[in-house]
Design a protein around this motif. Structure first.
Motif, mmCIF file in Angstrom:
data_model
loop_
_atom_site.group_PDB
_atom_site.id
_atom_site.type_symbol
_atom_site.label_atom_id
_atom_site.label_comp_id
_atom_site.label_asym_id
_atom_site.label_seq_id
_atom_site.Cartn_x
_atom_site.Cartn_y
_atom_site.Cartn_z
ATOM 1 N N ASP A 77 32.478 -18.402 -11.959
ATOM 2 C CA ASP A 77 33.215 -18.302 -13.220
ATOM 3 C C ASP A 77 32.311 -18.020 -14.416
ATOM 4 O O ASP A 77 31.569 -18.891 -14.868
ATOM 5 N N VAL A 131 31.294 -17.587 -18.189
ATOM 6 C CA VAL A 131 31.785 -18.204 -19.423
ATOM 7 C C VAL A 131 31.087 -17.662 -20.671
ATOM 8 O O VAL A 131 31.471 -17.974 -21.786
ATOM 9 N N GLU A 145 26.276 -15.593 -18.044
ATOM 10 C CA GLU A 145 26.210 -16.979 -17.583
ATOM 11 C C GLU A 145 27.523 -17.424 -16.993
ATOM 12 O O GLU A 145 28.586 -17.198 -17.548
ATOM 13 N N SER A 146 27.419 -18.088 -15.862
ATOM 14 C CA SER A 146 28.586 -18.745 -15.298
ATOM 15 C C SER A 146 28.402 -20.226 -15.562
ATOM 16 O O SER A 146 27.394 -20.650 -16.124
ATOM 17 N N VAL A 147 29.392 -21.018 -15.156
ATOM 18 C CA VAL A 147 29.271 -22.452 -15.360
ATOM 19 C C VAL A 147 28.000 -22.954 -14.694
ATOM 20 O O VAL A 147 27.265 -23.757 -15.250
ATOM 21 N N LYS A 148 27.714 -22.435 -13.511
ATOM 22 C CA LYS A 148 26.614 -23.026 -12.768
ATOM 23 C C LYS A 148 25.274 -22.312 -12.900
ATOM 24 O O LYS A 148 24.251 -22.890 -12.529
ATOM 25 N N ALA A 149 25.244 -21.086 -13.403
ATOM 26 C CA ALA A 149 23.958 -20.391 -13.426
ATOM 27 C C ALA A 149 23.899 -19.325 -14.507
ATOM 28 O O ALA A 149 24.916 -18.910 -15.045
#
Lengths: 128, 366
Positions: A36, A38, A59-63
């Motif tokens: 996801d 963001v 950027e995603s939530v995790k990386a």
């Protein structure tokens, strides 16, 4: 999945060339790996980058993933819609989720890129 | 990677569900199934199911079980009664943190310690090293136990359909031994998400059956499997610490803001007590704070915290909060910068981005 009209980089960017300009985004595979999204950080219009240079990040939530110029060029437009809807990169990575439009500095650099077929084979090989 | 990854009893189920599997602390674990944000939201609004079988379990039995674990941990085990659990930590004599854990009091001579997956070998060695004259038997049951967490506002309703115990009677941090459709299970009202919910411990052999039973029972209510990605964003929103990020053997337990689990008064001697007491008296130089990023960008683990052009600390955990839709994080800063409202900067790939210290959990359930 990967249009034969486009070119691809081993850093998982796609390029859609139109004369002396090119639209650039990250591939379906890249967005899928990130999850996801963001936040998208894009360069200023008129800034110049060389081939391989980092021009922004996704950027995603995790990386976070830096994005690199598949070829050199000058930024003529950035996808401003992504500021409010970064998820477009997940939903439509090869369409509405495009990142930048550049004026190509050196057409010969296009030769270093991969065809759709070669890119798909590369992804397969990489995920082994 | 030379060493093979360890697998939980549920690894095949995760693969069948289409999970993205990743190495985590030596384990082969699902980081996400359908999508991190979807899983996160399910836990906040409905319910999510987590395989946390990678966590370690150590059973301590014998006449001195309570006294022994009291000696090893900072919270006071003598205060627990049968059926009650608490959050605590192992500290070194200098007050730094070896691990954080839950202690379940099964009986007057039986405790179950639930420890972090990546610390199992280290913790077991530490525990065994200190047995000395204590009359106890220490048994590492980590491979024999499956742990499944059901978390979210609908967790009780879903679990109640297949659990004969009246779950409404189980308070936060209490547990029961029950049988779920014939599977002996320890059910505790605990979790790592900031939502109501339960953690279910059963024999590793029964793990797959319990997992599928729960998934089927809750499917219509919107229960979905949730991976480690959502687990991390959920726990950070609730401001729960992650060992290895937010505290470790280089951070003092008081600096980590875990003073509330340390019982110094009228408690038995425990490893680290003297140093923790001295530290409390002397005061701290730095402390873990929670912050919200005010500018654009996400502060992530390891990014420098900058104040007046100087690097003054580091982000220990950071993410984009799916619930609050902003970037949040934890990090160590000098004591002068710990007051809520204090502004400092985080260096996010060469850009200084403003962040503000906030008090308490980022998210608190209604």
């Amino acid at each position: 999945m990967y249009s034969g009209k486009n070119l691809y980089s081993k850093e998982h960017e796609w390029l859609s060339v139109d004369g002396d300009t090119a639209l650039i985004g990250i591939t379906h595979h890249a967005q899928d790996q990130l999850g996801d999204i963001v936040y998208v950080d894009l360069p200023d219009v008129d800034s110049e980058f060389e081939i391989g240079e980092e021009f922004g990040s996704v950027e995603s939530v995790k990386a976070v993933a830096e994005v690199f110029m598949p070829i050199g060029g000058t930024i003529v437009e950035v996808n401003e819609d992504l500021e409010d809807s970064p998820e477009a990169v997940n939903k439509d990575p090869h369409g509405k989720g495009w990142l930048i439009k550049i004026k190509i500095a050196d057409q010969s650099e296009l030769e270093k890129l991969l065809s759709a077929e070669a890119y798909e084979a590369f992804v397969k090989e990489e995920s082994k | 990677m030379t060493e093979a990854l360890k697998k939980t009893p549920l690894a095949e189920e995760h693969e069948k569900l289409g999970a993205k599997m990743v190495p985590f602390g030596g384990w082969y674990m699902p980081v996400q199934y359908t999508g991190l944000v979807e899983e996160h939201t399910a836990v906040r609004e409905k319910a999510g199911l987590f395989d946390v079988s990678h966590m370690g379990e150590v059973r301590v039995t014998g006449k001195d079980a309570v006294a022994f674990v009291d000696h090893l941990t900072v919270n006071q085990v003598t205060k627990l009664v049968d059926g009650q659990a608490h959050y605590t930590a192992f500290c070194k004599p200098d007050g730094t943190v070896i691990d954080d854990l839950l202690v379940y009091r099964i009986g007057p001579e039986e405790l179950l310690l639930v420890i972090n997956a990546g610390n199992i070998d280290k913790d077991v060695a530490w525990i065994e090293r200190h047995v000395g004259d204590f009359d106890v038997i220490v048994k590492n049951e980590s491979n024999a136990i499956a742990q499944i967490a059901i978390q979210g506002p609908l967790a009780e309703e879903i679990l109640q359909r297949i659990c004969p115990e009246d779950l409404s009677q189980i308070n936060y941090y209490w547990f029961v031994h029950t049988s779920i459709k014939g599977l002996p299970t320890l059910v505790s009202r605990t979790g790592y998400t900031g939502e109501d919910g339960f953690e279910c411990y059963c024999s590793a052999d029964h793990g797959v059956r319990l997992w599928n039973l729960l998934l089927e029972t809750g499917r219509e209510d919107g229960l979905i499997p949730a991976g480690l990605g959502a687990r991390d964003t959920l726990r950070l929103e609730a401001r729960m610490h992650l060992y290895g990020n937010d505290m470790d053997e280089t951070t003092h337990i008081l600096e980590a803001g875990l003073g509330w689990i340390v019982k110094l008064k009228n408690s038995p001697e425990f490893i680290g007590k003297e140093q923790i007491r001295a530290q409390k008296k002397a005061g701290l130089d730095r402390r873990l704070v929670g912050f919200e990023v005010k500018g654009r960008g996400i502060a992530r683990q390891g990014y420098p915290i900058v104040h007046e052009d100087r690097d003054v600390g580091r982000v220990t955990s950071g993410t984009h909060s799916p619930t609050l839709k902003k970037a949040i994080g934890l990090g160590y800063v000098p004591l002068a910068l710990t007051e809520p409202g204090t502004v400092f900067h985080v260096r996010i790939r060469n850009k200084l981005v403003e962040a503000e210290v906030v008090k308490g959990p980022f998210y608190k359930r209604a």
